[in-house]
Scaffold this motif. Structure first.
Motif, PDB file in Angstrom:
ATOM      1  N   GLY A 255       0.824  -1.212   0.000  1.00 37.23           N
ATOM      2  CA  GLY A 255       0.000   0.000   0.000  1.00 37.23           C
ATOM      3  C   GLY A 255       0.856   1.260   0.000  1.00 37.23           C
ATOM      4  O   GLY A 255       0.541   2.241  -0.696  1.00 37.23           O
ATOM      5  N   ASP A 256       1.957   1.222   0.765  1.00 45.38           N
ATOM      6  CA  ASP A 256       2.859   2.374   0.772  1.00 45.38           C
ATOM      7  C   ASP A 256       3.470   2.605  -0.606  1.00 45.38           C
ATOM      8  O   ASP A 256       3.622   3.739  -1.054  1.00 45.38           O
ATOM      9  CB  ASP A 256       3.976   2.168   1.803  1.00 45.38           C
ATOM     10  N   SER A 257       3.804   1.511  -1.307  1.00 45.22           N
ATOM     11  CA  SER A 257       4.397   1.645  -2.644  1.00 45.22           C
ATOM     12  C   SER A 257       3.416   2.258  -3.632  1.00 45.22           C
ATOM     13  O   SER A 257       3.782   3.100  -4.463  1.00 45.22           O
ATOM     14  CB  SER A 257       4.868   0.280  -3.141  1.00 45.22           C
ATOM     15  N   ILE A 258       2.140   1.834  -3.570  1.00 42.65           N
ATOM     16  CA  ILE A 258       1.124   2.421  -4.463  1.00 42.65           C
ATOM     17  C   ILE A 258       0.961   3.907  -4.192  1.00 42.65           C
ATOM     18  O   ILE A 258       0.880   4.725  -5.115  1.00 42.65           O
ATOM     19  CB  ILE A 258      -0.222   1.677  -4.291  1.00 42.65           C
ATOM     20  N   GLU A 260       3.205   5.929  -2.914  1.00 43.25           N
ATOM     21  CA  GLU A 260       4.375   6.643  -3.399  1.00 43.25           C
ATOM     22  C   GLU A 260       4.361   6.759  -4.921  1.00 43.25           C
ATOM     23  O   GLU A 260       4.750   7.789  -5.484  1.00 43.25           O
ATOM     24  CB  GLU A 260       5.651   5.923  -2.947  1.00 43.25           C
ATOM     25  N   GLY A 261       3.917   5.686  -5.633  1.00 45.48           N
ATOM     26  CA  GLY A 261       3.836   5.765  -7.095  1.00 45.48           C
ATOM     27  C   GLY A 261       2.865   6.826  -7.552  1.00 45.48           C
ATOM     28  O   GLY A 261       3.139   7.573  -8.506  1.00 45.48           O
ATOM     29  N   TRP A 262       1.684   6.877  -6.920  1.00 49.59           N
ATOM     30  CA  TRP A 262       0.690   7.899  -7.286  1.00 49.59           C
ATOM     31  C   TRP A 262       1.244   9.298  -7.030  1.00 49.59           C
ATOM     32  O   TRP A 262       1.086  10.201  -7.848  1.00 49.59           O
ATOM     33  CB  TRP A 262      -0.596   7.665  -6.500  1.00 49.59           C
ATOM     34  N   ASN A 263       1.919   9.483  -5.898  1.00 44.56           N
ATOM     35  CA  ASN A 263       2.500  10.796  -5.597  1.00 44.56           C
ATOM     36  C   ASN A 263       3.577  11.167  -6.624  1.00 44.56           C
ATOM     37  O   ASN A 263       3.687  12.327  -7.028  1.00 44.56           O
ATOM     38  CB  ASN A 263       3.104  10.794  -4.187  1.00 44.56           C
ATOM     39  N   SER A 264       4.335  10.189  -7.083  1.00 47.83           N
ATOM     40  CA  SER A 264       5.362  10.460  -8.096  1.00 47.83           C
ATOM     41  C   SER A 264       4.722  10.843  -9.424  1.00 47.83           C
ATOM     42  O   SER A 264       5.200  11.746 -10.130  1.00 47.83           O
ATOM     43  CB  SER A 264       6.258   9.236  -8.274  1.00 47.83           C
ATOM     44  N   PHE A 265       3.604  10.150  -9.799  1.00 46.01           N
ATOM     45  CA  PHE A 265       2.916  10.481 -11.039  1.00 46.01           C
ATOM     46  C   PHE A 265       2.369  11.901 -10.994  1.00 46.01           C
ATOM     47  O   PHE A 265       2.470  12.666 -11.965  1.00 46.01           O
ATOM     48  CB  PHE A 265       1.795   9.477 -11.302  1.00 46.01           C
ATOM     49  N   ILE A 266       1.752  12.261  -9.891  1.00 47.05           N
ATOM     50  CA  ILE A 266       1.205  13.611  -9.746  1.00 47.05           C
ATOM     51  C   ILE A 266       2.327  14.640  -9.859  1.00 47.05           C
ATOM     52  O   ILE A 266       2.186  15.679 -10.521  1.00 47.05           O
ATOM     53  CB  ILE A 266       0.465  13.747  -8.403  1.00 47.05           C
TER      54      ILE A 266
END
Length: 299
Positions: A255-258, A260-266
Protein backbone atom coordinates in the motif's frame (compact mmCIF):
# COMPACT_ATOMS: atom_id res chain seq x y z
CA UNK A 1 149.39 37.08 73.26
CA UNK A 2 147.01 36.74 76.19
CA UNK A 3 145.83 40.26 75.58
CA UNK A 4 144.82 39.26 72.04
CA UNK A 5 143.17 35.90 72.87
CA UNK A 6 141.00 37.26 75.69
CA UNK A 7 139.26 39.96 73.65
CA UNK A 8 138.83 37.52 70.73
CA UNK A 9 137.15 34.98 73.06
CA UNK A 10 134.78 37.61 74.39
CA UNK A 11 133.89 38.68 70.88
CA UNK A 12 133.11 35.08 69.87
CA UNK A 13 130.99 34.55 72.99
CA UNK A 14 129.04 37.78 72.30
CA UNK A 15 128.35 36.75 68.72
CA UNK A 16 127.07 33.32 69.81
CA UNK A 17 124.66 34.91 72.33
CA UNK A 18 123.50 37.33 69.67
CA UNK A 19 122.80 34.50 67.17
CA UNK A 20 120.85 32.57 69.82
CA UNK A 21 118.80 35.65 70.61
CA UNK A 22 118.15 36.26 66.91
CA UNK A 23 117.05 32.64 66.46
CA UNK A 24 114.66 32.96 69.40
CA UNK A 25 113.23 36.18 67.98
CA UNK A 26 112.73 34.60 64.55
CA UNK A 27 111.00 31.62 66.16
CA UNK A 28 108.74 33.94 68.09
CA UNK A 29 107.88 35.85 64.89
CA UNK A 30 107.06 32.66 63.03
CA UNK A 31 104.79 31.54 65.85
CA UNK A 32 103.03 34.92 65.94
CA UNK A 33 102.52 34.87 62.16
CA UNK A 34 101.07 31.35 62.31
CA UNK A 35 98.75 32.43 65.13
CA UNK A 36 97.61 35.39 63.04
CA UNK A 37 96.91 33.16 60.04
CA UNK A 38 94.90 30.75 62.16
CA UNK A 39 92.91 33.63 63.66
CA UNK A 40 92.25 35.10 60.22
CA UNK A 41 91.09 31.73 58.89
CA UNK A 42 88.71 31.23 61.80
CA UNK A 43 87.30 34.74 61.37
CA UNK A 44 86.85 34.11 57.64
CA UNK A 45 84.91 30.92 58.37
CA UNK A 46 82.69 32.71 60.88
CA UNK A 47 82.00 35.78 58.71
CA UNK A 48 79.09 35.50 56.17
CA UNK A 49 80.12 35.33 52.50
CA UNK A 50 79.77 38.57 50.51
CA UNK A 51 76.63 38.77 48.34
CA UNK A 52 77.12 38.03 44.64
CA UNK A 53 77.06 40.91 42.18
CA UNK A 54 73.90 39.75 40.40
CA UNK A 55 71.96 39.67 43.63
CA UNK A 56 73.09 43.18 44.52
CA UNK A 57 71.96 44.40 41.13
CA UNK A 58 68.57 42.77 41.51
CA UNK A 59 68.11 44.37 44.93
CA UNK A 60 69.00 47.77 43.54
CA UNK A 61 66.51 47.32 40.69
CA UNK A 62 63.81 46.28 43.14
CA UNK A 63 64.46 49.35 45.28
CA UNK A 64 64.26 51.57 42.20
CA UNK A 65 60.98 49.96 41.14
CA UNK A 66 59.54 50.39 44.62
CA UNK A 67 60.52 54.04 44.70
CA UNK A 68 58.94 54.65 41.29
CA UNK A 69 55.76 52.60 41.93
CA UNK A 70 52.57 54.29 43.16
CA UNK A 71 52.05 54.56 46.87
CA UNK A 72 49.58 51.67 47.08
CA UNK A 73 49.83 48.21 48.54
CA UNK A 74 50.41 45.53 45.90
CA UNK A 75 47.77 42.76 45.90
CA UNK A 76 48.81 39.43 47.32
CA UNK A 77 48.46 36.58 44.84
CA UNK A 78 46.91 33.77 46.80
CA UNK A 79 47.00 30.25 45.46
CA UNK A 80 44.14 29.65 43.04
CA UNK A 81 42.14 26.45 43.32
CA UNK A 82 41.86 24.11 40.37
CA UNK A 83 39.57 25.42 37.63
CA UNK A 84 38.12 22.51 35.66
CA UNK A 85 35.31 22.85 33.11
CA UNK A 86 33.25 19.69 32.54
CA UNK A 87 31.03 19.22 29.48
CA UNK A 88 29.02 16.27 28.25
CA UNK A 89 26.87 14.96 25.42
CA UNK A 90 24.41 12.10 25.80
CA UNK A 91 21.95 10.56 23.33
CA UNK A 92 19.08 8.40 24.64
CA UNK A 93 16.53 6.31 22.76
CA UNK A 94 13.12 6.34 24.46
CA UNK A 95 9.81 4.60 23.93
CA UNK A 96 7.54 7.47 24.95
CA UNK A 97 8.92 10.94 24.28
CA UNK A 98 6.36 12.77 26.42
CA UNK A 99 6.98 10.54 29.43
CA UNK A 100 10.74 10.85 28.98
CA UNK A 101 10.37 14.63 28.86
CA UNK A 102 8.62 14.59 32.23
CA UNK A 103 11.34 12.39 33.69
CA UNK A 104 14.02 14.76 32.42
CA UNK A 105 12.32 17.73 34.08
CA UNK A 106 12.11 15.83 37.36
CA UNK A 107 15.78 14.80 37.26
CA UNK A 108 16.85 18.36 36.43
CA UNK A 109 14.85 19.70 39.36
CA UNK A 110 16.30 17.14 41.80
CA UNK A 111 19.88 18.09 40.83
CA UNK A 112 19.37 21.88 41.16
CA UNK A 113 19.92 22.30 37.42
CA UNK A 114 18.10 24.30 34.76
CA UNK A 115 17.40 24.12 31.02
CA UNK A 116 19.25 26.79 29.09
CA UNK A 117 17.84 25.88 25.67
CA UNK A 118 15.31 23.38 24.28
CA UNK A 119 14.47 22.35 20.72
CA UNK A 120 12.10 19.83 19.10
CA UNK A 121 12.47 18.21 15.68
CA UNK A 122 9.85 16.03 13.95
CA UNK A 123 10.60 14.08 10.75
CA UNK A 124 9.08 11.16 8.88
CA UNK A 125 11.52 8.81 10.57
CA UNK A 126 11.67 9.96 14.20
CA UNK A 127 10.98 12.63 16.80
CA UNK A 128 13.86 14.35 18.60
CA UNK A 129 13.98 16.55 21.68
CA UNK A 130 17.17 18.53 22.35
CA UNK A 131 18.14 20.02 25.73
CA UNK A 132 21.04 22.24 26.80
CA UNK A 133 21.28 21.76 30.56
CA UNK A 134 23.38 23.73 33.07
CA UNK A 135 24.17 21.74 36.19
CA UNK A 136 26.26 22.58 39.29
CA UNK A 137 29.74 21.12 39.04
CA UNK A 138 29.24 18.83 42.05
CA UNK A 139 25.98 17.38 40.64
CA UNK A 140 27.26 16.71 37.12
CA UNK A 141 28.08 13.00 37.63
CA UNK A 142 24.82 12.37 39.50
CA UNK A 143 22.84 13.96 36.66
CA UNK A 144 24.59 11.79 34.05
CA UNK A 145 23.88 8.64 36.08
CA UNK A 146 20.22 9.57 36.50
CA UNK A 147 19.74 10.01 32.76
CA UNK A 148 21.62 6.80 31.99
CA UNK A 149 19.64 4.62 34.39
CA UNK A 150 16.07 5.90 34.43
CA UNK A 151 15.10 7.51 31.12
CA UNK A 152 15.86 5.13 28.28
CA UNK A 153 18.57 3.31 26.39
CA UNK A 154 21.81 5.25 26.10
CA UNK A 155 23.01 5.27 22.49
CA UNK A 156 26.08 7.48 22.91
CA UNK A 157 27.78 9.40 25.72
CA UNK A 158 30.73 11.78 25.61
CA UNK A 159 32.21 13.46 28.72
CA UNK A 160 35.14 15.90 28.62
CA UNK A 161 37.10 17.93 31.20
CA UNK A 162 39.17 21.02 30.49
CA UNK A 163 41.69 22.35 33.05
CA UNK A 164 41.78 26.16 32.74
CA UNK A 165 43.71 26.87 35.95
CA UNK A 166 46.74 28.20 34.08
CA UNK A 167 44.66 30.58 31.97
CA UNK A 168 42.72 31.78 35.02
CA UNK A 169 45.94 32.44 36.98
CA UNK A 170 47.53 34.31 34.06
CA UNK A 171 44.48 36.54 33.56
CA UNK A 172 44.26 37.23 37.32
CA UNK A 173 47.92 38.30 37.58
CA UNK A 174 47.66 40.57 34.55
CA UNK A 175 44.45 42.05 35.94
CA UNK A 176 46.13 42.91 39.27
CA UNK A 177 49.04 44.57 37.44
CA UNK A 178 46.67 46.61 35.29
CA UNK A 179 44.85 47.83 38.39
CA UNK A 180 48.18 48.94 39.91
CA UNK A 181 49.07 50.93 36.79
CA UNK A 182 45.57 52.36 36.66
CA UNK A 183 45.97 53.74 40.18
CA UNK A 184 49.38 55.12 39.22
CA UNK A 185 47.95 56.96 36.20
CA UNK A 186 45.15 58.38 38.35
CA UNK A 187 47.71 59.77 40.79
CA UNK A 188 49.66 61.22 37.86
CA UNK A 189 46.46 62.83 36.54
CA UNK A 190 45.97 64.66 39.84
CA UNK A 191 49.43 66.20 39.58
CA UNK A 192 49.40 66.91 35.82
CA UNK A 193 50.06 70.54 34.96
CA UNK A 194 49.56 70.79 31.20
CA UNK A 195 46.56 69.95 29.07
CA UNK A 196 48.66 67.70 26.84
CA UNK A 197 49.78 65.60 29.79
CA UNK A 198 46.22 65.35 31.07
CA UNK A 199 44.91 64.14 27.70
CA UNK A 200 47.64 61.52 27.34
CA UNK A 201 47.09 60.23 30.87
CA UNK A 202 43.33 60.10 30.37
CA UNK A 203 43.80 58.08 27.16
CA UNK A 204 46.01 55.59 29.03
CA UNK A 205 43.42 55.36 31.79
CA UNK A 206 40.67 54.68 29.26
CA UNK A 207 42.66 51.89 27.59
CA UNK A 208 43.48 50.30 30.94
CA UNK A 209 39.84 50.44 32.05
CA UNK A 210 38.76 48.70 28.83
CA UNK A 211 41.40 45.98 29.30
CA UNK A 212 40.36 45.52 32.92
CA UNK A 213 36.71 45.10 31.88
CA UNK A 214 37.70 42.46 29.32
CA UNK A 215 39.82 40.57 31.85
CA UNK A 216 37.11 40.66 34.50
CA UNK A 217 34.57 39.44 31.95
CA UNK A 218 36.85 36.55 31.02
CA UNK A 219 37.25 35.57 34.67
CA UNK A 220 33.47 35.70 35.19
CA UNK A 221 32.95 33.50 32.13
CA UNK A 222 35.47 30.92 33.36
CA UNK A 223 33.92 30.92 36.83
CA UNK A 224 30.48 30.39 35.32
CA UNK A 225 31.68 27.45 33.19
CA UNK A 226 33.51 25.94 36.16
CA UNK A 227 30.67 26.35 38.66
CA UNK A 228 28.01 25.14 36.20
CA UNK A 229 28.83 22.34 33.79
CA UNK A 230 27.04 22.03 30.44
CA UNK A 231 25.26 18.90 29.23
CA UNK A 232 23.80 18.44 25.74
CA UNK A 233 20.97 15.90 25.97
CA UNK A 234 19.06 14.43 23.02
CA UNK A 235 15.99 12.21 23.37
CA UNK A 236 14.69 10.54 20.25
CA UNK A 237 11.92 8.11 19.37
CA UNK A 238 11.60 6.23 16.11
CA UNK A 239 8.16 6.41 14.55
CA UNK A 240 6.15 3.18 14.39
CA UNK A 241 5.72 3.34 10.63
CA UNK A 242 7.62 4.89 7.81
CA UNK A 243 7.60 4.25 4.05
CA UNK A 244 11.35 4.18 4.09
CA UNK A 245 11.89 1.90 7.09
CA UNK A 246 8.60 0.03 7.47
CA UNK A 247 8.98 -3.48 8.82
CA UNK A 248 5.25 -4.21 9.35
CA UNK A 249 4.48 -6.60 6.49
CA UNK A 250 4.01 -7.10 2.73
CA UNK A 251 0.43 -5.74 2.59
CA UNK A 252 1.25 -2.50 4.35
CA UNK A 253 4.41 -2.04 2.36
CA UNK A 254 2.49 -2.72 -0.91
CA UNK A 255 0.00 0.00 0.00
CA UNK A 256 2.86 2.37 0.77
CA UNK A 257 4.40 1.64 -2.64
CA UNK A 258 1.12 2.42 -4.46
CA UNK A 259 0.84 5.66 -2.55
CA UNK A 260 4.38 6.64 -3.40
CA UNK A 261 3.84 5.76 -7.10
CA UNK A 262 0.69 7.90 -7.29
CA UNK A 263 2.50 10.80 -5.60
CA UNK A 264 5.36 10.46 -8.10
CA UNK A 265 2.92 10.48 -11.04
CA UNK A 266 1.20 13.61 -9.75
CA UNK A 267 4.58 15.29 -9.31
CA UNK A 268 5.59 14.34 -12.86
CA UNK A 269 2.29 15.60 -14.32
CA UNK A 270 2.54 18.88 -12.48
CA UNK A 271 6.11 19.23 -13.68
CA UNK A 272 5.00 18.87 -17.32
CA UNK A 273 2.28 21.46 -16.83
CA UNK A 274 4.87 23.88 -15.54
CA UNK A 275 6.36 23.87 -19.07
CA UNK A 276 3.11 25.19 -20.71
CA UNK A 277 4.83 28.20 -22.38
CA UNK A 278 7.03 25.82 -24.33
CA UNK A 279 4.01 23.66 -25.24
CA UNK A 280 2.34 26.72 -26.82
CA UNK A 281 5.48 27.60 -28.71
CA UNK A 282 5.80 24.18 -30.41
CA UNK A 283 2.56 24.46 -32.57
CA UNK A 284 3.63 27.89 -33.75
CA UNK A 285 6.98 26.54 -34.85
CA UNK A 286 5.29 23.67 -36.72
CA UNK A 287 2.87 26.04 -38.49
CA UNK A 288 5.65 28.35 -39.63
CA UNK A 289 7.74 25.43 -40.86
CA UNK A 290 4.88 23.97 -42.94
CA UNK A 291 4.10 27.33 -44.52
CA UNK A 292 7.72 27.88 -45.45
CA UNK A 293 7.88 24.40 -46.99
CA UNK A 294 4.79 25.01 -49.18
CA UNK A 295 6.21 28.29 -50.41
CA UNK A 296 9.43 26.60 -51.37
CA UNK A 297 7.61 23.83 -53.28
CA UNK A 298 5.65 26.37 -55.38
CA UNK A 299 8.86 28.12 -56.38
Amino acid sequence: MKKIILPLFCLILFNCNKAENQHEVNADLVEIIEDDKATSASMAMMAPPPPPKEEVQRNSVSEKAVNSAPNISAPQNNSIAKKIIKNGEIEIHVGDLKKAHQQVNEIIKNNNSYIQAERFNNTDIDEKQFFTIRVPHKNFDALINSFSNGVGSVVSKNISSDDVTEEYTDVSIKLDNKKIYLEKYRNMLRSAKTTKDMLEIQENIRELEDEIDVSEGRLRFIDDRVNYSTLELMLYKEKARSSATSQIGFGSRFGDSITEGWNSFIAFFLGIISFWPFLLFIPIVIFVWKKWRKTRVKK
